[in-house]
Scaffold this active site. Structure first.
Site: not given
Ligand code: AMP
Ligand code: TRP
Length: 329
Positions: A113, A194, A197
């Site tokens: 980042k 992946k 967001k």
């Molecule tokens: P974040 O969106 O990065 O704040 O992640 C929040 C939670 O969702 C974390 O536990 C991540 O590991 C899970 N997560 C985020 N994106 C994915 C994805 N594409 N596939 C599976 N788990 C995800």
């Protein structure tokens, strides 16, 4: 033996998507009875990059509503907003003072980042210390996170160990737990990335509050390959088909063999996409409905958040008092 305590955190900014649901939220919901769950909506982490104040306020509410709509029960799970519990910011300072700079500079997320920004806020560097505070204030046994966050949980253990050796046994060392099914839901526009967001552009993610028609459209346009074989394969060209099958498997809870049996009569990828979209729409429609209802009653949502903050504060304040006592305050 008592129930295992679990703590996880989720960012309120950006829209929650199918990857968050299948990779994280669904597991939290399923664990609610067997474990003592804490879920923290990490709005203090969000401001490491500038956030419009009104948008930030709304985003914490929206995230809470979606989590409850997904099945997080505020009675069984302590669901709270990080900024509502003062101990997090205070513990962050105390832990910052026992964290060597080099540990923070080595973090992959910081390197990624900070490399992309012209000016780097100090908060981006100390971000993982705040995360360590989130965790260590609650003495959890397990911290369920995605693969990308494992390094931060390991750093948390290092900080806890260093604190323990300087000031005496104070913190339990938490274990990072990575889910096995749907640990990585991939982008529908690009199955090598992946679902995230921060990725922009339509066609990439399926938002938890999107309309049925939009969801179907995103699946119909999803990237597959030029063949027609519907198989779970790790060949790079089959990544799109595999991602669709994995999404179907995670939602239906079926085995790989049963999933393939469901598609035995499918006529090509068009059918595959339509049927995967159908199960996703069926799973998300009630979630969207419930979250909209909750958002129409902000007073009730605020009440639920206050209950969570109150329960969380009891744990966090007691731990903070111990930390301060150990350090000489
Ligand atoms: P974040 O969106 O990065 O704040 O992640 C929040 C939670 O969702 C974390 O536990 C991540 O590991 C899970 N997560 C985020 N994106 C994915 C994805 N594409 N596939 C599976 N788990 C995800
Ligand atoms: N940094 C995590 C993420 O980006 C969110 C987070 C903050 C977290 N505090 C936490 C996760 C505590 C687990 C435990 O996904």
């Amino acid at each position: 033996m008592g129930k295992k305590r679990v703590l996880s955190g989720i960012q309120p900014t950006g829209s929650l998507h199918l990857g968050n649901y299948l990779g994280a939220i669904k597991h939290w919901v399923e664990g609610q009875d067997d474990k003592e769950n804490f879920i923290c909506i990490v709005d203090l982490h969000a401001i490491t990059v500038y956030q419009d104040p009104e948008a930030l306020r709304q985003s914490a509410r929206r995230t809470a509503a979606l989590l409850i709509a997904c099945g997080i029960d505020p009675q069984r799970t302590t669901l709270f907003v990080q900024s509502h519990v003062r101990a997090h910011a205070e513990a962050c300072w105390l832990l910052t003072c026992v964290t060597p700079l080099g540990w923070l500079e080595r973090m992959t997320q910081f390197k990624d980042k900070s490399g992309k920004q012209e000016t780097v806020g100090a908060g981006l560097l100390t971000y993982p210390v705040l995360q360590a505070a989130d965790i260590l204030l609650y003495d959890p046994d397990e911290v369920p996170v995605g693969e990308d966050q494992k390094q931060h949980v390991e750093l948390t253990r290092d900080i806890a160990q260093r604190f323990n050796s300087l000031y005496g046994e104070t913190f339990k060392l938490p274990e990072p737990v990575i889910p096995k099914v749907a640990a990585r839901v991939m982008g529908l526009d690009d199955p090598t990335q992946k679902m995230s967001k921060s990725a922009t552009g339509s066609g990439h993610a399926v938002g938890l509050d999107e309309d049925d028609a939009q969801i179907v459209k995103t699946f119909k346009r999803s990237v597959t390959d030029s063949g027609r074989e519907i198989v779970f394969s790790d060949k790079p060209e089959k990544a799109g088909v595999k991602n669709l099958l994995e999404i179907y498997r995670a939602i239906t809870g079926k085995s790989q063999a049963d999933v393939l049996a469901d598609f035995a009569d499918a006529r090509g990828y068009g059918d595959l996409k339509t049927r995967v979209a159908e199960v996703v729409v069926e799973a998300l429609a009630p979630i969207r409905g419930r979250s909209r209802e909750l958002l129409e009653d902000p007073a009730e949502l605020d009440r639920l958040m206050a209950v969570g903050a109150d329960r969380a504060s009891k744990h966090a304040e007691a731990k903070l008092a111990l930390i301060k006592e150990r350090m000489g305050f």
